[in-house]
Design an enzyme around this catalytic site. Structure first.
Site, short mmCIF file in Angstrom:
data_model
loop_
_atom_site.label_atom_id
_atom_site.label_comp_id
_atom_site.label_asym_id
_atom_site.label_seq_id
_atom_site.Cartn_x
_atom_site.Cartn_y
_atom_site.Cartn_z
N GLY A 86 -27.05 -9.05 -3.09
CA GLY A 86 -28.42 -8.92 -3.60
C GLY A 86 -28.96 -7.63 -3.06
O GLY A 86 -29.27 -7.52 -1.88
N HIS A 87 -29.01 -6.61 -3.90
CA HIS A 87 -29.42 -5.27 -3.45
C HIS A 87 -30.77 -4.94 -4.08
O HIS A 87 -30.92 -4.96 -5.30
CB HIS A 87 -28.37 -4.23 -3.85
N ASP B 274 -27.52 -7.22 3.98
CA ASP B 274 -28.95 -7.06 3.73
C ASP B 274 -29.59 -5.98 4.59
O ASP B 274 -30.77 -6.06 4.96
CB ASP B 274 -29.69 -8.40 3.91
N GLN C 104 -22.13 -6.67 1.01
CA GLN C 104 -21.91 -7.39 2.28
C GLN C 104 -21.86 -6.37 3.43
O GLN C 104 -22.56 -5.39 3.37
CB GLN C 104 -20.66 -8.28 2.21
N LYS D 175 -28.72 -1.55 1.76
CA LYS D 175 -27.73 -0.72 1.07
C LYS D 175 -28.23 -0.32 -0.31
O LYS D 175 -28.00 0.80 -0.77
CB LYS D 175 -26.39 -1.49 0.95
#
Ligand code: GDP
Ligand code: IMO
Ligand code: MG
Length: 426
Positions: A40-41, A13, A224, A16
């Protein structure tokens, strides 16, 4: 500059998604190389937020070919929901290409992730419960089902029958759960998923090499982060893939010598979600400020992220493991409200101070961070666009991190929006 890798340097988080979207302006292809819908981007463009789990974060540009590489594990329903969400918002997803060698997340992976976490009790890892670990475990055990198997009903049925017998025995006899129905799985995967996937699946490794031979620019987007890496992270509190830069080669089929730039994404502080050691974790008022100002709740699971100070020991390790050429430092604006900002420069282990991450995990659990405290800037930097405008104390903070970590900070994030960043040069 053929291949650039974007890699998380902390526990995920870091931003990215935002940086991938930003760099994608100058790329031709964006390829995800590992992980799955545990990611979750987030991308924020003109006040509109896009939260992506599987689709590469270059998707918003019509000139980009988005690719899901062989190293990713794909949950088809999530993929389709994401494609539908993007389509309904006017984003063209027709160029998406997915590796036929990518493994598929099956219903028993989701089920096993949930029950094993429950059985671990207080030792649970705090996974995203998306079936990621069980899917990669099957890949390593050579009983995984790949996307290409969905294109051959006979093969799919054979593989499913063989593996489901074992999974159902485990679910029923070990975890006291109801067995899963093979017909239902076949109907869903061959009936619903396969026809839609058929047009997306291809040989992504060949495609990427064609692109390279045509002089195209490729961005490999990590999910990640370094300390969630199965080999280099804080095992067992890690994910089940290799987010580190080396994973970009394995997860795409691009050779190491084609990579020319490796950008480590680091938050100006640190967060972690899920269990595991976190030397610079803070609580109390500072924690609340970081969580509230940084909106530190999982993009994907909604969980509150654990906050802490920037950790140079970890960052130096991330530089080495990933061969970072530079760092993009995000969320500097979150620190705007603080009177002073602490940075961990080393760990106290008994009577010694070390600059390195301890080799033994049990030592890492006990280290005490050594902090250097810098003056805060107490100024809203979220609207700044060039280095000259950045307050002196904020500049000193970034320069202190550069000196400690040993690679340049190329840009600094000052807000979630695509345009909210400042090029940082001394
Ligand atoms: P990722 O998983 O590394 O892509 O990061 P996430 O999207 O899960 O979390 C990063 C969060 O920080 C998102 O909500 C972003 O919109 C936000 N963000 C990214 N860069 C910045 C920044 O420079 N400042 C602020 N305030 N928010 C940012
Ligand atoms: P992005 O790409 C933060 C964490 C989980 C858990 C551990 C294992 O958005 O940075 P898993 O479901 O992968 O088996 O969970 O890893 N984790 C993440 N933490 N950001 C992520 O992705 C994460 N993906 C997994 O919270 O601690
Ligand atoms: Mg995230």
């Amino acid at each position: 500059m053929p291949v650039t890798v974007v890699v998380g340097t902390q526990w995920g988080d870091e931003g990215k998604g935002k940086l991938t979207d930003l760099f994608a302006q100058e790329m031709d292809v964006v390829v995800r190389y590992q992980g799955g819908h545990n990611a979750g981007h987030t991308i924020v463009v003109a006040g509109e937020t896009f939260a992506l789990q599987l689709v590469p974060s270059g998707i918003l540009y019509p000139h980009i070919t988005p690719v899901i590489g062989n190293g990713v594990v794909v949950e088809p329903a999530t993929l389709f929901a994401e494609l539908d969400m993007l389509g309904s918002r006017g984003v063209d997803t027709s160029k998406l290409l997915i590796s036929g060698n990518a493994h598929v997340i099956m219903p028993y992976h989701l089920e096993l992730d949930k029950v094993t976490e429950r059985y671990l009790g207080k030792n649970s890892l705090g996974t995203t419960k998306r079936g990621i670990g069980p899917a990669y475990a099957d890949k390593a055990s050579r009983v995984g089902i790949r996307l290409q198997d969905l294109l051959d009903p006979k093969i799919f049925r054979e593989k499913l029958d063989a593996v489901l017998k074992e999974k159902n025995a485990i679910l029923a006899k070990v975890y006291n759960r109801l067995p899963l129905d093979s017909h239902e799985i076949v109907d869903l995967y061959l009936g619903d998923y396969a026809p839609r996937l058929a047009g997306l699946i291809g040989d992504t490794t060949s495609f990427l090499h064609q692109q390279l031979s045509q002089g195209k620019d490729i961005l490999a987007e990590g999910a990640q982060a370094t300390f969630l890496d199965l080999d280099h992270g804080t095992y067992p509190y890690v994910t089940s893939s290799n987010p580190t830069a080396g994973g970009a080669c394995v997860g795409t089929g691009i050779g190491p010598r084609d990579i020319t730039r490796i950008v480590g994404i680091a938050k100006a502080y640190v967060t972690r979600v899920g269990s595991g050691p976190f030397p610079t974790e803070v609580d109390g008022e500072v924690a609340d400020i970081l969580v509230e100002r940084g909106n530190e709740f999982g993009t994907n699971t909604g969980r509150r992220r654990r906050p802490g100070w920037f950790d140079c020991v970890m960052a130096r390790q991330a530089v080495r493991i990933n061969s970072l050429s530079e760092i993009a430092l995000t969320k500097l604006d979150v620190l705007d409200a603080l009177e002073s900002v602490k940075v961990c420069t080393g760990y106290r282990v008994g009577n010694d101070i070390t600059d390195d991450v301890p080799y033994h995990q049990s030592t890492l659990h006990k280290v005490e961070p050594v902090y250097f405290e810098l003056e805060g800037w107490k100024t809203d930097i979220s609207k700044l666009t060039c280095l000259e405008e950045i307050p002196k104390q904020a500049k000193e903070y970034v320069q202190f991190l550069e000196d400690q970590v040993g690679v340049p900070v190329s840009l600094v994030g000052v807000g979630p929006g695509r345009e909210q960043f400042v090029h940082f040069t001394k």
